[in-house]
Design a protein around this motif. Sequence first.
Motif, PDB file in Angstrom:
ATOM      1  N   UNK A  15       0.843  -1.199   0.000  1.00 39.17           N
ATOM      2  CA  UNK A  15       0.000   0.000   0.000  1.00 39.17           C
ATOM      3  C   UNK A  15       0.876   1.246   0.000  1.00 39.17           C
ATOM      4  N   UNK A  16       0.295   2.326  -0.493  1.00 42.60           N
ATOM      5  CA  UNK A  16       0.993   3.604  -0.497  1.00 42.60           C
ATOM      6  C   UNK A  16       1.393   3.992   0.921  1.00 42.60           C
ATOM      7  N   UNK A  17       0.507   3.792   1.888  1.00 46.05           N
ATOM      8  CA  UNK A  17       0.803   4.165   3.277  1.00 46.05           C
ATOM      9  C   UNK A  17       2.047   3.439   3.797  1.00 46.05           C
ATOM     10  N   UNK A  18       2.161   2.151   3.511  1.00 44.27           N
ATOM     11  CA  UNK A  18       3.341   1.393   3.949  1.00 44.27           C
ATOM     12  C   UNK A  18       4.614   1.944   3.315  1.00 44.27           C
ATOM     13  N   UNK A  19       4.549   2.246   2.035  1.00 42.49           N
ATOM     14  CA  UNK A  19       5.727   2.750   1.326  1.00 42.49           C
ATOM     15  C   UNK A  19       6.123   4.121   1.864  1.00 42.49           C
ATOM     16  N   UNK A  20       5.163   4.978   2.108  1.00 41.95           N
ATOM     17  CA  UNK A  20       5.466   6.312   2.632  1.00 41.95           C
ATOM     18  C   UNK A  20       6.067   6.201   4.035  1.00 41.95           C
ATOM     19  N   UNK A  21       5.574   5.294   4.864  1.00 44.46           N
ATOM     20  CA  UNK A  21       6.171   5.088   6.194  1.00 44.46           C
ATOM     21  C   UNK A  21       7.622   4.617   6.074  1.00 44.46           C
ATOM     22  N   UNK A  22       7.878   3.725   5.138  1.00 44.18           N
ATOM     23  CA  UNK A  22       9.241   3.249   4.877  1.00 44.18           C
ATOM     24  C   UNK A  22      10.132   4.415   4.467  1.00 44.18           C
ATOM     25  N   UNK A  23       9.651   5.242   3.559  1.00 47.26           N
ATOM     26  CA  UNK A  23      10.419   6.401   3.088  1.00 47.26           C
ATOM     27  C   UNK A  23      10.644   7.396   4.235  1.00 47.26           C
ATOM     28  N   UNK A  24       9.600   7.629   5.025  1.00 47.32           N
ATOM     29  CA  UNK A  24       9.717   8.550   6.163  1.00 47.32           C
ATOM     30  C   UNK A  24      10.732   8.030   7.172  1.00 47.32           C
ATOM     31  N   UNK A  25      10.814   6.714   7.315  1.00 46.98           N
ATOM     32  CA  UNK A  25      11.791   6.119   8.227  1.00 46.98           C
ATOM     33  C   UNK A  25      13.217   6.506   7.869  1.00 46.98           C
ATOM     34  N   UNK A  26      13.507   6.561   6.579  1.00 48.74           N
ATOM     35  CA  UNK A  26      14.839   6.990   6.150  1.00 48.74           C
ATOM     36  C   UNK A  26      15.104   8.421   6.598  1.00 48.74           C
ATOM     37  N   UNK A  27      14.121   9.297   6.436  1.00 47.96           N
ATOM     38  CA  UNK A  27      14.318  10.701   6.799  1.00 47.96           C
ATOM     39  C   UNK A  27      14.328  10.908   8.310  1.00 47.96           C
ATOM     40  N   UNK A  28      13.675  10.042   9.048  1.00 49.89           N
ATOM     41  CA  UNK A  28      13.740  10.132  10.511  1.00 49.89           C
ATOM     42  C   UNK A  28      15.126   9.732  11.005  1.00 49.89           C
ATOM     43  N   UNK A  29      15.750   8.794  10.311  1.00 50.61           N
ATOM     44  CA  UNK A  29      17.055   8.272  10.736  1.00 50.61           C
ATOM     45  C   UNK A  29      18.225   9.053  10.157  1.00 50.61           C
ATOM     46  N   UNK A  30      18.013   9.759   9.043  1.00 46.62           N
ATOM     47  CA  UNK A  30      19.121  10.406   8.342  1.00 46.62           C
ATOM     48  C   UNK A  30      18.777  11.840   7.938  1.00 46.62           C
ATOM     49  N   UNK A  31      19.792  12.670   7.887  1.00 47.52           N
ATOM     50  CA  UNK A  31      19.684  14.032   7.361  1.00 47.52           C
ATOM     51  C   UNK A  31      20.513  14.132   6.087  1.00 47.52           C
ATOM     52  N   UNK A  32      20.210  15.162   5.301  1.00 41.16           N
ATOM     53  CA  UNK A  32      20.987  15.465   4.091  1.00 41.16           C
ATOM     54  C   UNK A  32      21.085  14.271   3.142  1.00 41.16           C
ATOM     55  N   UNK A  33      19.989  13.553   2.992  1.00 36.56           N
ATOM     56  CA  UNK A  33      19.979  12.398   2.095  1.00 36.56           C
ATOM     57  C   UNK A  33      20.019  12.883   0.646  1.00 36.56           C
TER      58      UNK A  33
END
Length: 163
Positions: A68-86
């Motif tokens: 689902x889109x929601x799952x994918x967006x949560x996965x993507x948001x996880x990267x930004x929660x863990x990392x800066x300046x990606x």
Amino acid sequence: MKNLIYIAVIALLASCSQPQNPNFETNVEIAKAWFADFETEDMDKVAAYFADELEYEGAFYGMPMMTSKDQVVQYMQGWHSAMDNIKYEAENFLPGVDPETSLPNGSVRTYGTWTGVSTTSGKSFEAKFYHYMTFDENGLIINGGDYGDATGIMVAVAPDPAE
């Protein structure tokens, strides 16, 4: 006779070339825009690239297929929660093929390098990844995935153990 040989060689060469899917160049531009928007951390923009129902493979060890889109967006948001300046530096954007026919289907594959900085440790990373995206007739991603050592990145940028 010489002309017959030239015609045969030209016909052979022409028959070996794969026709390009007419949607490929448009889909490459969509993929490039997606990577640029992902770097901005605007999850509403990122979400707009995905169909509501899709299949997406994440890069973490043992991670189940997202559907689902929601799952994918949560996965993507996880990267930004863990990392800066990606940031993503693409080496190329290549045409994909239909797995059943082996003919170009307009999908996009890309190899490139991700960089960023851990929000908890301040350590930076640089990692090679492969991504693929399949698009529907509206230019939305309906199938995609990430291949790279996401778990290894998290281990590499983890805070140092307290001594």
